[in-house]
Design an enzyme around this catalytic site. Structure first.
Site, PDB file in Angstrom:
ATOM      1  NE  ARG A   1      -3.516  -2.372   2.680  1.00 26.71           N
ATOM      2  CZ  ARG A   1      -3.168  -3.551   3.173  1.00 26.71           C
ATOM      3  NH1 ARG A   1      -1.935  -3.734   3.623  1.00 26.71           N
ATOM      4  NH2 ARG A   1      -4.029  -4.539   3.221  1.00 26.71           N
TER       5      ARG A   1
ATOM      6  N   GLY B   1       0.828   3.652   1.994  1.00 28.87           N
ATOM      7  CA  GLY B   1       1.199   4.051   3.349  1.00 28.87           C
ATOM      8  C   GLY B   1       2.081   3.069   4.061  1.00 28.87           C
ATOM      9  CB  CYS B   2       2.372  -0.334   4.129  1.00 31.42           C
ATOM     10  SG  CYS B   2       3.209  -1.737   4.885  1.00 31.42           S
ATOM     11  N   GLY B   3       5.586   0.452   4.092  1.00 30.65           N
ATOM     12  CA  GLY B   3       6.876   0.217   3.467  1.00 30.65           C
ATOM     13  C   GLY B   3       7.391  -1.199   3.584  1.00 30.65           C
TER      14      GLY B   3
ATOM     15  CB  CYS C   1       2.900  -4.463   2.593  1.00 32.72           C
ATOM     16  SG  CYS C   1       2.113  -2.979   3.264  1.00 32.72           S
TER      17      CYS C   1
END
Length: 275
Positions: free
Chosen positions: A122, A124-126, A128
């Site tokens: 996503r 917003g995620c680094g 995942c």
């Protein structure tokens, strides 16, 4: 290294007609409604395939894609350096983009060890899709601590907005900027994802043989664990962020020797302890 990225970059924003309701300050009167246009940032799925193996799908701003591929590959530890990347071919697919990355045999072994299932990343995620061991063992590099001058940090913070050319009229793109020891912003990359912006900056620097030995990185986002690990992996010595860090990000920085100044604004900033 060959690359075909520029020909497939898409618009970074789309204009939509909206209605805006505005109430006068300290008033109970009816709102004034006006017709306006609003630019909304685009984000598209980018499928990353290494030597034909599907590794990840990341949501990105469709701009500077080759920089992102280079930076992501290095900061995720898939390749040791850019010489392991033989070719990047980027093509449009239904609803998004696909990056076919040809890598060395050594790098392929790393990808095979991690590709039990594709990673859905996503914006917003680094991290995942990572397993617990992979997360906990990511930080191994160390850097020589460097504390930028107050005047240099203030200069970079003051001029940052002027350098965010993609964000003008949009207002929702993160930025990662590289600053000289005097605070002059020499490179900047923007994306809907804060991790993507940093990976793009790192990829740009590596591809142009720019050194991270002198200067500091400035982030418009918060400084989370994965932002610190990416900076450390790239050899950065100081990281400045507009929003506060997490406790894990601080401990990670302390372990590696990375200087954190966060949160940072032109009129006040926090220098976090190195130990």
């Amino acid at each position: 290294m060959a690359c075909s990225a520029d020909s497939v970059e898409r618009p970074i924003a789309t204009q939509y007609h909206i209605e805006r309701a505005v109430w006068p300050a300290s008033s109970n009167t009816a709102a004034t409604v006006t017709a306006e246009t609003l630019n909304l940032a685009e984000e598209v799925p980018l499928a990353l395939t290494y030597n034909g193996i599907e590794y990840a799908v990341m949501m990105v701003t469709p701009h500077n894609i080759a920089d992102f591929v280079n930076g992501f590959s290095v900061t995720e530890g898939l390749v040791k350096n850019l010489s392991d990347i033989r070719q990047i071919s980027i093509t449009p697919v239904d609803g998004g983009l696909k990056a076919d990355i040809r890598i060395s045999a050594d790098a392929l072994r790393t990808v095979l060890a991690r590709s039990r299932r594709p990673i859905a990343g996503r914006t917003g995620c680094g991290i995942c899709g990572s397993d617990m061991a992979g997360v906990l063992q990511r930080t191994s590099n160390t850097v020589q601590p460097y504390t930028p001058e107050l005047s240099a940090i203030r200069s970079a913070l003051t001029t940052l907005r002027d350098h965010q050319v993609l964000n003008r009229g949009i207002g929702m793109l993160h930025a990662a900027a590289w600053c000289s020891t005097s605070g002059h912003i020499t490179s900047i990359r923007e994306d809907v994802g804060r991790h993507n912006a940093l990976d793009k900056l790192i990829g740009h620097a590596l591809n142009n043989e720019l050194s991270f030995a002198e200067g500091f990185c400035l982030l418009t986002s918060r400084c989370s664990y994965e932002m610190a690990t990416k900076a450390i992996a790239a050899g950065m010595r100081a990281l400045i962020s507009l929003s506060a860090p997490t406790a894990l990000a601080l401990r990670t920085a302390q372990q590696a020797g990375l200087t954190l100044v966060s949160p940072a604004k032109p009129d006040n900033m926090c220098f976090l302890p190195l130990s």
